[in-house]
Enzyme design. Structure first.
Site, short mmCIF file in Angstrom:
data_model
loop_
_atom_site.label_atom_id
_atom_site.label_comp_id
_atom_site.label_asym_id
_atom_site.label_seq_id
_atom_site.Cartn_x
_atom_site.Cartn_y
_atom_site.Cartn_z
CB ALA A 121 -0.92 0.00 1.20
CB SER A 122 2.85 3.02 -1.59
OG SER A 122 3.85 3.99 -1.76
#
Length: 500
Positions: A121-122
């Site tokens: 999800a960075s």
């Protein structure tokens, strides 16, 4: 043919455990992101894997894929559900384990595997999950590929095939670190703050920087998936502020900050001032264009206008192309134009042959910054920054706007700015020179200042950036007296994540 996922299912129900949940808005322009549990469940992730595997067969590439996951409490379970769907689709999956996104991209070259699916999800808040995908290194999916994948998954068009398998491979992470570090052996003594925000980069960045010859001060490099201080996002003011404090406390030459999956790099100079990635990109472009004459650079529409006017770049024969914001867009355009590098204001740097392999990599970007300092042993980073022409650029500010509404709202804003420009209108006493609509509305004023409003591709937000060539106060006015009141007229637009 697979089961069609539902767009909404209540959690903690029989249906949630037996039917795939996949909300359509999770398919973004260049990757996929959902709130886990609310917008996608494990069966939905499995359906995504089956759909991705089906699309890989449809494209006619070898059905082999490398996967890895970031350091969140739920990422390994999501990766396993994705793998299950991929194996159902007849894909030979190679799992390299916990890694950064650029390590997964590196593995495509290292293991000679055409496809990638990185579970991350960075820098998003905990609760988010996502997948960055590609089927032709070093590129990742763009809108066309994501639209087709969305149609397959949501339409229940996934096809089960024989031949799927799973193999776990060790050692890629070390080969990646060795490869990045091999490009630089510092001749200059540099003290570097390495900030990782307790994200995945903490397992890889400090030792890689040390292998380059830097003295490393570790800052929040212990992995903690609760992110106890702030999200690992070197574009956010909170992380930059802590990096600046550490530089001053330790008398460091600079701080390098990495986001949750290590594909972005943020920079604070020796005085404790953050240098936005577009300005770092301009500094690198100046440095590299002196070595590689007539180079082409690609930058996104959020970036400073100085690339177009810089006398050093002109003298070195460099060309700059402004393009759509988004790691997939800039990566693809850099590859298409055979550019030396692409720079995105969010901190994605795409260093291509012979410097890198063309994908976004925070540690390769860090290596380029340290190399620039090594080539200028009599200059501090702040002195290199001060040699740039002056431009006063804002933080990236993001007011909330629902995914289902943001593109329609943006379309109305773009038309409003286009109409203002066509009528010979002014902003704070300056005539509008042009309105670039390749990615939202970038409104250029007659003195070179500009304002930008676009839609975020991976969050329910709009994105606002302003730049003044006059003063910092004028930059603030461009936001406070122009963009903010204009957007306040739209009831669909909510609070900002940060403001200048």
């Amino acid at each position: 043919m697979s089961v069609k996922p539902l767009p909404a299912i209540a959690e903690n129900t029989f249906e949630f455990e037996t039917i795939p949940l996949v909300k359509a808005t999770g398919f973004r322009e260049y990757d996929a992101r959902w709130l886990f549990g609310k917008e996608i469940n494990l069966l939905g992730i499995q359906a995504l894997g089956l759909g991705l595997g089906t699309y890989i067969h449809e494209r006619g590439v070898a059905p082999k894929l490398v996967t890895g996951h970031d350091y969140r409490s739920y990422s390994i379970n999501i990766k396993n559900a994705l793998i299950l769907g991929l194996v159902q689709a007849g894909i030979e999956v190679v799992d390299i384990g916990l890694c950064l996104s650029p390590i997964a991209y590196f593995a495509q070259f290292d293991l000679d595997i055409p496809c990638v699916a990185m579970v991350t999800a960075s820098h998003n808040d905990n609760g988010w999950t996502g997948v960055k995908m590609g089927a032709q290194a070093p590129l990742t999916f763009g809108p066309e590929e994501m639209t087709r994948l969305k149609d397959i998954v949501l339409g229940g068009l996934g096809v089960e095939r024989p031949g799927g398998s799973l193999k776990q491979v060790d050692g890629v992470q070390q080969r990646y670190m060795d490869d990045v570090a091999s490009k630089l052996k510092l001749k200059r003594k540099l003290k570097v703050v390495c900030a990782c925000g307790n994200g995945t980069a903490g397992a890889f960045a400090p030792q890689t920087l040390r292998a380059m010859g830097a003295e490393v001060i570790e800052m929040d490099c212990n992995l903690d998936s609760t992110f106890p201080k702030y999200n690992p996002n070197p574009e956010d003011h909170e992380m930059l502020h802590e990096m600046a404090k550490a530089v001053k406390e330790h008398g460091a030459d600079l701080a390098l900050g990495f986001d949750g999956d290590g594909d972005r790099c943020g920079v604070v100079d020796n005085t404790g001032q953050e240098i936005f990635a577009d300005k770092i990109g301009l500094m690198l472009a100046r440095d590299l264009s002196a070595i590689y004459k007539d180079a082409t650079f690609v930058v996104d529409v959020k970036s400073t206008g100085l690339y177009a006017t810089d006398e050093v770049l002109k003298a070195n024969g460099a060309t700059t192309v402004y393009w759509k914001t988004g790691h997939s867009y800039i990566k693809r355009k850099t590859s298409e134009l055979k550019a030396l590098a692409g720079f995105e204001k969010s901190g994605h740097f795409f260093l291509a042959n012979p410097i890198g392999r063309g994908y976004d990599d925070g540690l390769v970007a860090a290596e380029a910054v340290l190399s620039m300092l090594d080539r200028n042993p009599d200059k501090t980073l702040s002195e290199l920054k001060d040699a740039l022409p002056q431009a006063f650029t804002s933080l990236t500010m993001s007011p909330h706007c629902d995914d289902e509404l943001k593109y329609e709202v943006l379309e109305r804003i773009v038309k409003e700015y286009e109409a203002l420009g066509a009528a010979g209108g002014e902003i704070l006493g300056r005539k509008i020179k042009e309105v670039i609509t390749v990615n939202g509305a970038r409104v250029h004023l007659e003195d070179g200042s500009w304002v930008l409003v676009r839609a975020s591709s991976n969050k329910p937000e709009l994105v606002v950036v302003v730049e003044s060539l006059r003063s910092e106060d004028d930059m603030r006015d461009l936001f406070r007296k122009e963009v903010k009141p204009r957007l306040a007229a739209y009831p669909e637009i909510g609070a900002y994540n940060q403001e200048i």
